[in-house]
Each structure stands twice: as structure tokens, then as C-alpha cells.
Write a protein that holds these residues in place. Structure first.
Motif, mmCIF file in Angstrom:
data_model
loop_
_atom_site.group_PDB
_atom_site.id
_atom_site.type_symbol
_atom_site.label_atom_id
_atom_site.label_comp_id
_atom_site.label_asym_id
_atom_site.label_seq_id
_atom_site.Cartn_x
_atom_site.Cartn_y
_atom_site.Cartn_z
ATOM 1 N N CYS A 123 0.982 -1.200 -0.020
ATOM 2 C CA CYS A 123 -0.319 0.435 -0.159
ATOM 3 C C CYS A 123 1.032 1.135 -0.342
ATOM 4 O O CYS A 123 1.767 1.346 0.342
ATOM 5 N N CYS A 126 0.096 3.424 3.353
ATOM 6 C CA CYS A 126 0.722 2.308 4.852
ATOM 7 C C CYS A 126 2.258 1.776 4.977
ATOM 8 O O CYS A 126 2.889 1.168 5.638
ATOM 9 N N PHE A 130 0.101 -6.261 0.885
ATOM 10 C CA PHE A 130 -0.860 -7.302 1.125
ATOM 11 C C PHE A 130 -1.450 -7.786 0.443
ATOM 12 O O PHE A 130 -0.684 -7.682 -1.132
ATOM 13 N N CYS A 158 -4.003 0.308 -0.325
ATOM 14 C CA CYS A 158 -5.120 -1.150 0.698
ATOM 15 C C CYS A 158 -6.474 -0.697 1.121
ATOM 16 O O CYS A 158 -6.382 0.842 0.840
ATOM 17 N N CYS A 161 -6.150 2.365 3.691
ATOM 18 C CA CYS A 161 -6.547 3.600 2.962
ATOM 19 C C CYS A 161 -7.115 4.700 2.080
ATOM 20 O O CYS A 161 -7.023 5.211 2.523
#
Ligand SMILES: [Zn+2]
Length: 224
Positions: A123, A126, A130, A158, A161
Motif C-alpha cells: 500500500c 501505509c 497485502f 489497501c 487507506c
């Protein structure tokens, strides 16, 4: 050059045909990297396409490792079975039919699979990694504010976010990007599209990436 019927092999007619994956190949699904005669990466091809190129004498030279050994019929004169070895990288002569290696303004098509790979499944807000199903395409400048659906305006994000950012720019949302988005070059795109890229194929492609490509670093992280 005769003695092998690849279409029959496709349809599972064993007869006098045997297709033997060697070493690094996993079954017959491992794809071969085709390049032009100058060594510029062009595309992924399967073992059948590769075999056709060999038999049509379009293979100028090969690199990488031996992937497959294709066994054909027995030669009536020599009594020996014909065998074709297919390598993981084949350089081919003739028309390339591909815009990417000659045009510097080539822009590869944008899709989530290659986008997530470009960003190494991280992501871009952050910084956490993932699986694909938990990732989304974030438009840095949102559509509602005139943002475009282009490589340089999209990042992997993600769900959390992406929801948090909503229809705002990173500045408006007070969120910071961890890396600058970029448009992949053709060689980078070929890499990102690969289904299962072998070590030697990857080394080869890496050598064709721009020196400044963020992928050098991301691939190292990816592998670690
Ligand atoms: Zn996130």
C-alpha cells in the motif's frame, strides 16, 4: 526437422511424442521469454510457440537455461530420435511486431494486476504488504477533481487507506505517498506481466530496466 506434431501433443496424443520439462520448468506452463535479435525483451510465449520458432528457424540464439526437451520421431536414416531443447530465453529474427522496444513514448496498458506488481503489493500510503484481493487502485488526484486513470496518477492502496483518503488528494487527506508512481518501460511491463519469471529471465529483464527504476529495489524487497 520433421517428426514432431505439436498440435497433436497439445491435444494429448502421446504416440511417439514425449514432452519432458527439465530443471526449472514446472509442468508445461512455464513461459519462455522472447526477445528480438538485439536482445530487447518482447513477450512471453508458451513452449508450443517457442518450438514453432525453432522449427521455422527464427531463433537467432538462446540465453538462460534449458527448460524443455521435446522429443519427436525416429529419424529413418540415423535411427535416432529427434530432440529439440527449448531455453528460457530465445532471441528471434525478423519483424518484432511490438511497439515497445522502439518507441520511447510507449505506454503499457494499465490494469490492477500489473499496477499491484509495480508497487510490489505494498500500500503506497501505509507501506504494508497485502494480497491482491485486499488491494485497490487509488487515484492520487481523484476523478472528481480531474484526475486521470494513468500510471502516474494511480497507486496501490489497501482498502482501509483508500477509504480513509476517499475523494481527496493526499494533501487534502493529510496522507503521504511512500513512493512516486511511474509509467513502466516496455521491459518493466514485460516483467510485471510475467506469470512465473525464472531467476535467469528476471536477471535478463532487470538488465533492461532503466538504472533509476524503483523496481530494482522493490524486487530485492519482494525476494527477501
Ligand atoms: Zn494502507
Amino acid at each position: 526437422m520433421m517428426g514432431i506434431d505439436l498440435e497433436r501433443a497439445d491435444r494429448g496424443f502421446a504416440d511417439d511424442l514425449r514432452i519432458v520439462p527439465t530443471g526449472t520448468a514446472r509442468g508445461l506452463s512455464q513461459l519462455v521469454l522472447r526477445t528480438d535479435v538485439a536482445g530487447m525483451p518482447l513477450e512471453w510465449i508458451d513452449y508450443r510457440e517457442a518450438a514453432r520458432l525453432y522449427y521455422q528457424e527464427q531463433v537467432a540464439y538462446t540465453c538462460g537455461s534449458a527448460l524443455y526437451e521435446l522429443y519427436g520421431g525416429v529419424n529413418a536414416l540415423t535411427g535416432r530420435r529427434t530432440m529439440l531443447e527449448i531455453n528460457s530465453i530465445v532471441a528471434t529474427v525478423g519483424h518484432t511486431g511490438n511497439p515497445g522496444n522502439t518507441r520511447h513514448d510507449y505506454v503499457p496498458p494499465l490494469n490492477n494486476q500489473t499496477l499491484f506488481r509495480r508497487d510490489a503489493f505494498l500500500c503506497m500510503y501505509c507501506g504494508l504488504r497485502f494480497p491482491s484481493r485486499e488491494l485497490s487502485r487509488d487515484h492520487i488526484r481523484p476523478f472528481s477533481q480531474g484526475g486521470l486513470d494513468v500510471w502516474t496518477n494511480v497507486v496501490t492502496a489497501c482498502r482501509r487507506c483508500n477509504n480513509q483518503k476517499a475523494s481527496r488528494t493526499p494533501e487534502q487527506a493529510k496522507m503521504q505517498l511512500i513512493a512516486v508512481p511511474f509509467t513502466p518501460t516496455y521491459a518493466e511491463y514485460i516483467f510485471l506481466k510475467g506469470r512465473r519469471v525464472l531467476a535467469d529471465q528476471m536477471q535478463y529483464l532487470l538488465a533492461h530496466f532503466p538504472r533509476s527504476s524503483p523496481l530494482h529495489d522493490r524486487i530485492q524487497r519482494w525476494l527477501s
